[in-house]
Design an enzyme around this catalytic site. Structure first.
Site, PDB file in Angstrom:
ATOM      1  N   GLU A 172       0.961  -1.194   0.016  1.00  0.00           N
ATOM      2  CA  GLU A 172       0.539  -0.014   0.212  1.00  0.00           C
ATOM      3  C   GLU A 172       0.620   1.549  -0.047  1.00  0.00           C
ATOM      4  OE1 GLU A 172      -2.695  -0.473   2.756  1.00  0.00           O
ATOM      5  OE2 GLU A 172      -4.039  -1.797   2.217  1.00  0.00           O
ATOM      6  N   GLU A 291      -5.355  -8.817  -0.348  1.00  0.00           N
ATOM      7  CA  GLU A 291      -6.552  -8.226   0.650  1.00  0.00           C
ATOM      8  C   GLU A 291      -7.611  -7.298   0.478  1.00  0.00           C
ATOM      9  OE1 GLU A 291      -4.632  -5.140   3.755  1.00  0.00           O
ATOM     10  OE2 GLU A 291      -2.713  -5.578   3.437  1.00  0.00           O
TER      11      GLU A 291
END
Ligand code: AHR
Length: 501
Positions: A172, A291
């Site tokens: 991320e 995720e």
């Protein structure tokens, strides 16, 4: 209500990559410490790992586990987790503002993965670190021996290389919360150079570039296009992350959120193919949805956490029945896109937004969301069949035409069976599903499992004996190559039927 689903043996989406049923173990909260690892617990093995948790993970049949983060990885020095445990440093983990003991590191994780029958997927730190640490960790893990890092691994007890195949290039990196957040240009360049040296060390590895941390980031799409300009020739996958919640307590909208996931997958696929065309590449990039899950129940509690605790209870979502229904819809969505989604990881595995919960020093149990994942991971193998579904729809704010059922048919050629996974989104009506399986000679119904009839807010807890679980449903009927089943209101269903080859 009635639904007509049609499939044809000759029209397929793709073979399912089993890694679509992956999971994720991060050094955060109680996922590792008092989750999978708890020396002193009555059910531990010789290494301090909990046997009761291992059994639940094995029952889930998770084939692939991402590690060690997550946000944690962006401040992690992997060298802290190797060598004698008593010499390992305690560190401040700035991602979650906790204390990390480093009692679990690469060796312990790899050994545990072997025991639960899963392949390890390793993420590297591209937050505070870079190319040098990236090449060293691949040498440590995958080089046979005779060099500094590979011999250190051998000295630390692993004669054979770990042969880790899939590596994530950071986590991320677009997120302002990320340690060492980068612009797309900065990340793209760094990831491309890290990828280059990692593959120089081991040309057999596969790499995942960081996509946006959700489709709702302001930089979404532009981020993907920019980072892929740099990394496309060097990587095999791009990551997608997304979490869902019923913050507005609006069930019809909540159960439609799998359509957001579908939009996200389609958009990222389009961007990959745009870069492919732009670069005149012959290579197709695949998606790692590494995720995904429901995450919102614990947000308020977590805002009150004191910093610098060891293994505090954070992100401990207690899942209810409606969450299990959405997870079922999300799994079906991933499978419908299995021509491009080759990897997906439910985040996370234990305690931290996990299908498995534990009590420190006590029991371990299955949350509601455990069951759809388990049934899909056990039986959802083979080839996804392209389907058309004629079914009534409903409208919600921001989206028209949400079908009352989410469904998929899978042809398991090896076991000679058809597996149907379906969620009925209607709160008050049975769905009479008629499935036309063209080109198949149907045999018998092997089993029909369903979850329905619970209060949508009912959770599985240690105290209540975990009532949300699949039970035998009314067997569908078969006539020629057509199957008729009744899907109860608000239900998750798994039906298996034998077919003749
Ligand atoms: O899974 C929990 C966190 O969610 C991860 O650490 C991070 O990657 C994401 O924001």
């Amino acid at each position: 209500m009635k639904a007509k689903m049609t499939v044809n043996k000759a029209f397929t989406v793709s073979k399912i990559d089993p890694r679509i049923y992956g999971s994720f173990v991060e050094h955060m909260g109680r996922c590792i410490y008092t989750g999978i690892y708890e020396p002193g617990h009555p059910a531990t093995d010789n290494e301090g790992f909990r046997n009761d948790v291992k059994e639940l993970v094995k029952d889930l049949k998770i084939p692939f586990i991402r590690y060690p983060g997550g946000n944690f990885v962006s401040g992690y020095n992997w060298e802290d987790g190797i060598g004698p445990k008593e010499d390992r440093p305690k560190r401040l983990d700035l991602a979650w503002r906790t204390v990390e003991s480093n009692q679990v590191g690469i060796h312990e994780f790899i050994n545990w993965c072997k025991e639960v029958g899963a392949e390890a997927n390793m993420a590297i730190n591209l937050g505070t670190r870079g190319i040098d640490a990236a090449r060293n960790i691949v040498e440590y893990c995958n080089h046979p021996g005779g060099t500094y890092w590979s011999d250190l691994r051998r000295k630390n007890g692993a004669e054979e290389p770990f042969k880790i195949k899939t590596w994530c290039l950071g986590n991320e990196m677009d997120g302002p919360w990320q340690i060492g957040m980068k612009t797309a240009e900065e990340y793209g360049r760094l990831a491309a150079e890290a990828a280059k040296v990692m593959k120089l060390v081991d040309s057999n590895i596969e790499l995942v570039a960081c996509g946006s941390s959700s489709q709702f980031m302001n930089t979404f799409a532009e981020w993907e296009a920019t980072i892929l300009e740099h990394t496309y020739p060097h990587v095999e996958y791009i990551s997608l992350h997304s979490y869902y919640g019923n913050q507005k307590n609006d069930l019809p909208s909540y159960l439609a959120k799998s359509m957001d996931m579908d939009d996200f997958i389609k958009s990222v696929t389009a961007i990959c193919d745009y870069i492919k065309a732009k670069q005149r590449s012959k290579k197709t990039l695949y998606l790692a949805f590494d995720e995904w899950n429901v995450w919102y129940h614990s947000n308020e509690k977590d805002s009150k956490n004191e910093p610098w605790q060891y293994a505090p209870p954070i992100l401990e979502d207690i899942y209810n029945f409606e969450d299990a229904l959405l997870v079922g819809c999300l799994l079906i969505t991933l499978l419908k896109n299995c021509d491009r989604v080759k990897i997906a990881c439910m985040a996370q595995l234990v305690n931290v937004i996990g299908p498995i919960m534990t009590e420190a020093g006590g029991e371990a149990w299955r949350q509601t969301i455990y069951w759809p994942l388990m049934q899909a991971a056990h039986f959802g193998h083979g080839t996804v069949l392209l389907s058309t579904v004629d079914v009534p729809t409903y409208d919600i704010e921001g989206r028209n035409g949400v079908p009352y059922i989410e469904s998929i048919a899978i042809h398991n050629e090896e076991k000679e069976e058809i597996v149907i996974l379906a969620v009925n989104r209607s709160a008050d009506e049975n769905m009479e599903l008629s499935l036309d399986l063209q080109g198949f000679e149907l045999g018998d119904v092997i089993e029909c499992k369903e979850m329905h009839g619970h209060d949508i807010k009912l959770a599985n807890t240690k105290e209540n004996g975990q009532p949300v679980a699949p039970v035998d449903g009314k067997l569908p009927t078969i006539s020629g190559n057509s199957l008729s089943a009744t899907l109860a209101p608000l239900s998750w269903n798994m039906i298996r039927v034998t077919v003749r080859a």
